[in-house]
Design an enzyme around this catalytic site. Structure first.
Site, PDB file in Angstrom:
ATOM      1  N   CYS A   1      52.400  37.454  44.044  1.00  0.00           N
ATOM      2  CA  CYS A   1      53.493  36.796  43.338  1.00  0.00           C
ATOM      3  C   CYS A   1      53.378  36.902  41.822  1.00  0.00           C
ATOM      4  CB  CYS A   1      53.496  35.308  43.649  1.00  0.00           C
ATOM      5  SG  CYS A   1      53.778  34.940  45.364  1.00  0.00           S
TER       6      CYS A   1
ATOM      7  N   CYS B   1      40.474  38.525  39.641  1.00  0.00           N
ATOM      8  CA  CYS B   1      40.552  39.618  40.618  1.00  0.00           C
ATOM      9  C   CYS B   1      40.509  40.955  39.869  1.00  0.00           C
ATOM     10  CB  CYS B   1      41.865  39.503  41.384  1.00  0.00           C
ATOM     11  SG  CYS B   1      42.195  40.946  42.407  1.00  0.00           S
TER      12      CYS B   1
ATOM     13  N   TYR C   1      44.990  47.965  39.230  1.00  0.00           N
ATOM     14  CA  TYR C   1      46.251  48.377  39.822  1.00  0.00           C
ATOM     15  C   TYR C   1      47.405  47.379  39.718  1.00  0.00           C
ATOM     16  CZ  TYR C   1      49.225  48.815  44.040  1.00  0.00           C
ATOM     17  OH  TYR C   1      50.267  48.844  44.916  1.00  0.00           O
TER      18      TYR C   1
ATOM     19  N   ASP D   1      44.689  55.198  42.867  1.00  0.00           N
ATOM     20  CA  ASP D   1      43.969  53.971  42.480  1.00  0.00           C
ATOM     21  C   ASP D   1      43.099  53.396  43.582  1.00  0.00           C
ATOM     22  OD1 ASP D   1      45.735  51.910  43.978  1.00  0.00           O
ATOM     23  OD2 ASP D   1      47.161  53.117  42.851  1.00  0.00           O
TER      24      ASP D   1
ATOM     25  N   CYS E   1      40.475  40.510  51.652  1.00  0.00           N
ATOM     26  CA  CYS E   1      40.707  39.521  50.596  1.00  0.00           C
ATOM     27  C   CYS E   1      41.259  38.243  51.217  1.00  0.00           C
ATOM     28  CB  CYS E   1      41.712  40.052  49.575  1.00  0.00           C
ATOM     29  SG  CYS E   1      42.068  38.850  48.271  1.00  0.00           S
TER      30      CYS E   1
ATOM     31  N   CYS F   1      36.004  38.821  40.296  1.00  0.00           N
ATOM     32  CA  CYS F   1      35.825  38.865  41.743  1.00  0.00           C
ATOM     33  C   CYS F   1      35.836  40.343  42.125  1.00  0.00           C
ATOM     34  CB  CYS F   1      36.963  38.140  42.467  1.00  0.00           C
ATOM     35  SG  CYS F   1      36.860  38.337  44.268  1.00  0.00           S
TER      36      CYS F   1
ATOM     37  N   CYS G   1      36.043  42.484  47.539  1.00  0.00           N
ATOM     38  CA  CYS G   1      36.473  43.483  48.533  1.00  0.00           C
ATOM     39  C   CYS G   1      35.617  44.751  48.452  1.00  0.00           C
ATOM     40  CB  CYS G   1      37.961  43.777  48.444  1.00  0.00           C
ATOM     41  SG  CYS G   1      38.567  44.039  46.820  1.00  0.00           S
TER      42      CYS G   1
HETATM   43  S1  SF4 Z   1      38.659  40.047  47.239  1.00  0.00           S
HETATM   44 FE1  SF4 Z   1      39.360  41.896  46.112  1.00  0.00          FE
HETATM   45  S2  SF4 Z   1      41.608  41.749  46.036  1.00  0.00           S
HETATM   46 FE2  SF4 Z   1      40.816  39.714  46.613  1.00  0.00          FE
HETATM   47  S3  SF4 Z   1      40.655  38.575  44.684  1.00  0.00           S
HETATM   48 FE3  SF4 Z   1      38.641  39.526  45.056  1.00  0.00          FE
HETATM   49  S4  SF4 Z   1      38.736  41.527  44.012  1.00  0.00           S
HETATM   50 FE4  SF4 Z   1      40.830  40.779  44.204  1.00  0.00          FE
END
Ligand code: SF4
Length: 505
Positions: free
Chosen positions: A21, A258, A264, A369, A405, A456, A459
């Site tokens: 969003c 993130c 991206y 990406d 995620c 973060c 992933c």
């Molecule tokens: S898990 Fe990956 S996509 Fe989700 S917030 Fe963390 S870095 Fe971003």
């Protein structure tokens, strides 16, 4: 090479993580705030294309309009003219929690005995939605949608605190997960960010006395505003007739933006942590060229549009010609009509078409990406080969995505993530590339130019900054990849402890 069906790229089947969003808010006496909010969410269109909405307050009453579709499909002059007031919030959505229905479109409106009508726009995803919802239902709340945003709205609306900012603070002690919010009451605009700052939110200024909140700085300039600063993790910004107040409601747990915002999601003309995203993406291309060089390549081409800055960077570092080799239909994301069999037989591609002039007889480096499921990269490689490319070397400007995620990004369950199932060599074979190279986590962090613990990266490394409750984990961890147990154990993924919420200082 594994056989790929052309239908996979005839329709829009994106194989990149999808953002959830975009949120926007503005407090500006004497301005047409509905129109400004329209341009704000228009500037954030890339963050969600399924629905759009704007709520406006004139000081006593909140009016709202929302519908399915792109911003310019949802709003016209007549609708905007009816949204009169001096405070507005806007939202566009790509669904993650809750299906893609109008009832899940935002802003979400809720009546509060204490604060009157409140409207909320949310970017992110709570990880304890089902617990909170069950508690609220047990206390008699009836929900109109399946979205976690309604849970947030009802937590705030039913609070017995004396002010809306205290009610929001109370909600922040209960809600776990990612949330960047814009909150509208009859006389106030609030901006709220979770204590990890997983999703972005920034503050801007319009003229000298008016304020704007936006998921990304790119939308500020669009309405004539300028960037002031990012909203801090755990912070509440309150804007009303007396001006702006800043409340550090929860201590910053740790910054965990993130990292996909850098890779991206966010527009390349946005700034995050004071860094230009376009330049960071170009440097990802530099690092990628250093880590995975291609000898004797003729052309470096991007998978448009998101692969473009990294492809430029790769070409710069490799001293190889940069060129367009794939032309993208810009309107593909709203195509719901499936091609008929005759079109399939002709191999008509609606999303991408190859530029033979760049490709025929050439050794090509194709920069993308990310690869999530691996469903579109193979057909794209095949398309380049069919157009005459003699070699296709695929370079990915992010590390392999091995973990799902839980914080609001739609990138499939773990069993669907190709890098969780296959080695790099197996993926190369699957997509039919001459060679395949992913950017390392170290290379990614070097390219951004900030410390790894500002982000973060779960992933890629499975280390989730906010511990994921077991019942939520089950929904996406259908199986564990080899060696995952050690990583997950380190990340607290196997623990049965209740996740910790930071406390007020
Ligand atoms: S898990 Fe990956 S996509 Fe989700 S917030 Fe963390 S870095 Fe971003």
């Amino acid at each position: 090479m594994a056989e790929m069906k052309d239908e996979q790229i005839l329709a829009d089947v994106p194989d990149s993580p999808r953002e959830e969003c975009g949120v926007f808010g503005i407090y500006a006496d004497g301005e047409d705030v509905a129109r400004l909010a329209y341009f704000g969410v228009f500037g954030l269109q890339h963050r969600g294309q399924e629905s759009a909405g704007i709520a406006v307050s004139d000081g006593s009453r909140i009016r709202m309009f929302k519908d399915m579709g792109l911003v310019n499909q949802v709003f016209d002059e007549t609708v905007l003219r009816d949204l009169q007031g001096h405070i507005a919030i806007g939202h566009n959505r790509y669904s993650t929690t809750g299906s893609s229905l109008l009832q899940n479109a935002q802003p979400v409106i809720c009546d509060s005995p204490q604060f009157g009508t409140i409207a909320i726009g949310h970017n992110g995803n709570l990880i304890n939605t089902s617990d909170l919802r069950a508690e609220l239902e047990a206390e008699g709340e009836q929900f109109e949608s399946t979205s976690d945003t309604e849970v947030i709205a009802r937590l705030i609306a039913r609070s017995s605190e004396s002010t809306i900012e205290k009610a929001v603070e109370e909600m922040m002690h209960k809600a776990l997960g990612a949330y960047s919010l814009v909150v509208l009451t009859a006389d106030k605009l609030l901006g709220v960010r979770d204590p990890y700052g997983i999703r972005p939110l920034c503050l801007g200024r319009l003229n000298t006395e008016h304020y704007i909140l936006s998921s990304e700085s790119c939308a500020l300039g669009l309405v004539g505003g300028r960037f002031m600063r990012e909203v801090e993790p755990g912070e509440i910004i309150v804007i009303d007739k007396s001006g702006l107040r800043e409340i550090q409601a929860l201590p910053t747990a740790r910054h965990a933006l993130c990292v996909f915002e850098f890779i991206y999601f966010a527009r390349p003309d946005s700034l995050m942590y004071h860094k230009s995203l376009h330049l960071a993406r170009r440097r990802m291309g530099h690092e990628l060229a250093r880590e995975h060089p291609v000898r004797g390549a003729h052309n470096v081409i991007p998978v448009p549009d998101t692969g473009t800055p990294a492809a430029i960077g790769f070409a710069e570092a490799a001293r190889t010609a940069y060129g367009e080799g794939i032309i993208k239909n810009r309107y593909i994301h709203r195509t719901f009509i499936e091609p008929d069999q005759r079109m399939r037989d002709l191999g008509v591609r609606m999303k991408f078409t190859p530029l033979r002039e760049t490709l025929a007889g050439k050794r090509i480096v194709m920069v993308e990406d990310s690869i999530v499921r691996g469903t579109t990269t193979g057909p794209t490689v095949k398309m380049l080969r069919d157009a005459g490319a003699s070699e296709v070397h695929v370079r990915i400007s992010s590390p392999p995505i091995k973990y799902p995620c839980f914080y609001g990004i739609d990138m499939a369950k773990q069993k669907e993530l190709i890098a969780a199932q296959k080695s790099v060599e197996e993926i190369r074979e699957h997509i039919g590339a001459t060679s395949l190279g992913y950017l390392s986590i170290q290379g990614l962090v070097r390219a951004i130019g900030l410390k790894r613990d500002k982000f973060c990266l779960a992933c890629f490394d499975g280390k989730y900054p906010i511990e994921i409750p077991d019942d939520v984990k089950v929904s996406k961890f259908a199986f564990e990849p080899k060696g995952a147990k050690a990583d997950e154990s380190k990340a607290g993924l196997l623990s049965r402890r209740k996740p910790k919420q930071p406390t007020t200082p």
